[in-house]
Design a protein around this motif. Sequence first.
Motif, PDB file in Angstrom:
ATOM      1  N   ASP A  21       8.661 -21.745 -49.103  1.00  6.81           N
ATOM      2  CA  ASP A  21       7.983 -20.542 -48.624  1.00  6.81           C
ATOM      3  C   ASP A  21       6.543 -20.927 -48.308  1.00  6.81           C
ATOM      4  O   ASP A  21       5.739 -21.175 -49.208  1.00  6.81           O
ATOM      5  CB  ASP A  21       8.029 -19.447 -49.688  1.00  6.81           C
ATOM      6  CG  ASP A  21       7.486 -18.105 -49.200  1.00  6.81           C
ATOM      7  OD1 ASP A  21       6.468 -18.115 -48.481  1.00  6.81           O
ATOM      8  OD2 ASP A  21       8.067 -17.060 -49.545  1.00  6.81           O
ATOM      9  N   GLY A  22       6.234 -20.987 -47.024  1.00  3.91           N
ATOM     10  CA  GLY A  22       4.922 -21.452 -46.607  1.00  3.91           C
ATOM     11  C   GLY A  22       3.784 -20.604 -47.134  1.00  3.91           C
ATOM     12  O   GLY A  22       2.723 -21.128 -47.489  1.00  3.91           O
ATOM     13  N   TYR A  37      -7.472 -22.524 -44.755  1.00  5.71           N
ATOM     14  CA  TYR A  37      -6.358 -23.072 -43.990  1.00  5.71           C
ATOM     15  C   TYR A  37      -6.291 -22.473 -42.599  1.00  5.71           C
ATOM     16  O   TYR A  37      -6.820 -21.390 -42.336  1.00  5.71           O
ATOM     17  CB  TYR A  37      -5.024 -22.869 -44.721  1.00  5.71           C
ATOM     18  CG  TYR A  37      -4.486 -21.463 -44.715  1.00  5.71           C
ATOM     19  CD1 TYR A  37      -3.727 -20.969 -43.645  1.00  5.71           C
ATOM     20  CD2 TYR A  37      -4.712 -20.610 -45.794  1.00  5.71           C
ATOM     21  CE1 TYR A  37      -3.216 -19.683 -43.652  1.00  5.71           C
ATOM     22  CE2 TYR A  37      -4.202 -19.314 -45.811  1.00  5.71           C
ATOM     23  CZ  TYR A  37      -3.452 -18.857 -44.732  1.00  5.71           C
ATOM     24  OH  TYR A  37      -2.953 -17.590 -44.731  1.00  5.71           O
ATOM     25  N   GLN A  38      -5.627 -23.209 -41.716  1.00 12.15           N
ATOM     26  CA  GLN A  38      -5.371 -22.732 -40.365  1.00 12.15           C
ATOM     27  C   GLN A  38      -3.969 -23.170 -39.971  1.00 12.15           C
ATOM     28  O   GLN A  38      -3.591 -24.338 -40.145  1.00 12.15           O
ATOM     29  CB  GLN A  38      -6.398 -23.296 -39.377  1.00 12.15           C
ATOM     30  CG  GLN A  38      -6.257 -22.731 -37.972  1.00 12.15           C
ATOM     31  CD  GLN A  38      -7.409 -23.156 -37.062  1.00 12.15           C
ATOM     32  OE1 GLN A  38      -8.231 -23.978 -37.440  1.00 12.15           O
ATOM     33  NE2 GLN A  38      -7.459 -22.597 -35.875  1.00 12.15           N
ATOM     34  N   ASP A  39      -3.180 -22.225 -39.469  1.00 14.66           N
ATOM     35  CA  ASP A  39      -1.820 -22.522 -39.033  1.00 14.66           C
ATOM     36  C   ASP A  39      -1.826 -23.051 -37.605  1.00 14.66           C
ATOM     37  O   ASP A  39      -2.543 -22.541 -36.737  1.00 14.66           O
ATOM     38  CB  ASP A  39      -0.953 -21.263 -39.100  1.00 14.66           C
ATOM     39  CG  ASP A  39      -0.667 -20.823 -40.522  1.00 14.66           C
ATOM     40  OD1 ASP A  39      -0.689 -21.684 -41.420  1.00 14.66           O
ATOM     41  OD2 ASP A  39      -0.426 -19.619 -40.732  1.00 14.66           O
ATOM     42  N   TYR A  48       2.610 -25.770 -38.863  1.00 14.62           N
ATOM     43  CA  TYR A  48       1.994 -26.810 -39.692  1.00 14.62           C
ATOM     44  C   TYR A  48       0.653 -26.275 -40.144  1.00 14.62           C
ATOM     45  O   TYR A  48      -0.212 -25.964 -39.319  1.00 14.62           O
ATOM     46  CB  TYR A  48       1.837 -28.101 -38.891  1.00 14.62           C
ATOM     47  CG  TYR A  48       1.576 -29.331 -39.717  1.00 14.62           C
ATOM     48  CD1 TYR A  48       2.575 -29.889 -40.518  1.00 14.62           C
ATOM     49  CD2 TYR A  48       0.342 -29.976 -39.670  1.00 14.62           C
ATOM     50  CE1 TYR A  48       2.360 -31.044 -41.244  1.00 14.62           C
ATOM     51  CE2 TYR A  48       0.108 -31.135 -40.403  1.00 14.62           C
ATOM     52  CZ  TYR A  48       1.127 -31.663 -41.186  1.00 14.62           C
ATOM     53  OH  TYR A  48       0.909 -32.821 -41.921  1.00 14.62           O
ATOM     54  N   THR A  49       0.478 -26.133 -41.450  1.00 13.54           N
ATOM     55  CA  THR A  49      -0.733 -25.539 -42.007  1.00 13.54           C
ATOM     56  C   THR A  49      -1.696 -26.626 -42.442  1.00 13.54           C
ATOM     57  O   THR A  49      -1.373 -27.445 -43.302  1.00 13.54           O
ATOM     58  CB  THR A  49      -0.386 -24.640 -43.203  1.00 13.54           C
ATOM     59  OG1 THR A  49       0.493 -23.598 -42.775  1.00 13.54           O
ATOM     60  CG2 THR A  49      -1.647 -24.035 -43.797  1.00 13.54           C
ATOM     61  N   MET A  50      -2.873 -26.634 -41.845  1.00 14.02           N
ATOM     62  CA  MET A  50      -3.905 -27.602 -42.180  1.00 14.02           C
ATOM     63  C   MET A  50      -4.895 -26.975 -43.155  1.00 14.02           C
ATOM     64  O   MET A  50      -5.434 -25.893 -42.905  1.00 14.02           O
ATOM     65  CB  MET A  50      -4.646 -28.048 -40.921  1.00 14.02           C
ATOM     66  CG  MET A  50      -3.769 -28.708 -39.877  1.00 14.02           C
ATOM     67  SD  MET A  50      -3.459 -30.440 -40.207  1.00 14.02           S
ATOM     68  CE  MET A  50      -5.026 -31.161 -39.733  1.00 14.02           C
ATOM     69  N   TYR A  51      -5.121 -27.672 -44.277  1.00 18.23           N
ATOM     70  CA  TYR A  51      -6.081 -27.214 -45.275  1.00 18.23           C
ATOM     71  C   TYR A  51      -7.402 -27.960 -45.082  1.00 18.23           C
ATOM     72  O   TYR A  51      -7.403 -29.165 -44.796  1.00 18.23           O
ATOM     73  CB  TYR A  51      -5.554 -27.463 -46.681  1.00 18.23           C
ATOM     74  CG  TYR A  51      -4.279 -26.715 -46.989  1.00 18.23           C
ATOM     75  CD1 TYR A  51      -4.309 -25.376 -47.366  1.00 18.23           C
ATOM     76  CD2 TYR A  51      -3.050 -27.343 -46.892  1.00 18.23           C
ATOM     77  CE1 TYR A  51      -3.148 -24.681 -47.645  1.00 18.23           C
ATOM     78  CE2 TYR A  51      -1.876 -26.655 -47.165  1.00 18.23           C
ATOM     79  CZ  TYR A  51      -1.924 -25.327 -47.537  1.00 18.23           C
ATOM     80  OH  TYR A  51      -0.773 -24.644 -47.802  1.00 18.23           O
ATOM     81  N   ALA A  60      -2.078 -30.968 -45.717  1.00 20.17           N
ATOM     82  CA  ALA A  60      -1.354 -29.958 -44.960  1.00 20.17           C
ATOM     83  C   ALA A  60      -0.089 -29.541 -45.696  1.00 20.17           C
ATOM     84  O   ALA A  60       0.307 -30.147 -46.693  1.00 20.17           O
ATOM     85  CB  ALA A  60      -1.008 -30.483 -43.568  1.00 20.17           C
ATOM     86  N   SER A  61       0.544 -28.484 -45.177  1.00 18.60           N
ATOM     87  CA  SER A  61       1.861 -28.078 -45.680  1.00 18.60           C
ATOM     88  C   SER A  61       2.670 -27.529 -44.516  1.00 18.60           C
ATOM     89  O   SER A  61       2.131 -27.126 -43.483  1.00 18.60           O
ATOM     90  CB  SER A  61       1.748 -27.024 -46.788  1.00 18.60           C
ATOM     91  OG  SER A  61       1.254 -25.794 -46.291  1.00 18.60           O
TER      92      SER A  61
END
Length: 266
Positions: A21-22, A37-39, A48-51, A60-61
């Motif tokens: 679960d993103g 974060y930015q999707d 792709y979520t960048m932290y 990322a996640s």
Amino acid sequence: MPEITEYAPGTPSWADLLAHDGQVAKDFYTTLFGWEYQDHPAGPDMTYTMYTHNGQAACASAEAGPGQEDLPPHWSVYVTVDDLEAAVERAQAAGGTVVFGPMDVTPMPDHTVGRMAIIQDREGAFLRLWYPVAHAGAGVMMEPGALCWFELATTDPESAADFYQQVLGVEINQDENVQEFPYWLMTLGDQMVGGIIQIGEDWGPVPPNWGVYFGVNDVDATANHAKELGGSAIVEPRDLLDFARFSVLRDAEGAVFTVIRLNDWH
């Protein structure tokens, strides 16, 4: 610290999380570490979520996509290479397996950020090889709130050392300063870039894997906060020899990571 804009070949440079679960992952890690974060689009119905930590890329996640539903949530490690095809050939010659790639990573048309392959070593640990184009890796490391260390847990450290020396061009030697348990250091020149530890019999059914360490200001407080957010501790906070304090944690979905504070951080 100045932004990191390049990594020497053979250096771990990035990590990302596969989550079921993103949004759960984003809520957990941004609250725990204070990240933003930015999707980013990463293909049809994929994000792709960048932290970021202090405005610099940290890790990322991504939410599990088709074919990944049965994989447990986990962190993956990327190592920079200067010739992806050659590194893949070395992995095969050394007895490893190419699981995926080589392939271009092109999240948007005409925007290739790098090239990637996933390999599996002799004992079964997965590693991502990364050839950077527009994304070098983490813009910050080795400070609270950022990636600090990369470690292979394996059933056969000697075999793993031989494999990665051939594939990555690093030197790997047993650390004579660690007397409490066998530990191997990966070095490039005079720089330590990673470690290898043997999976203990008391660990339970742990497969060989690459793991990540994140720096924090207060290990005990971070471990307690992780529990409040739905995570748990595998190894409660403890001192590591005379140079650090650490704790091994699970996030709200069970992915394993380690937090650490070095004693020379002031």
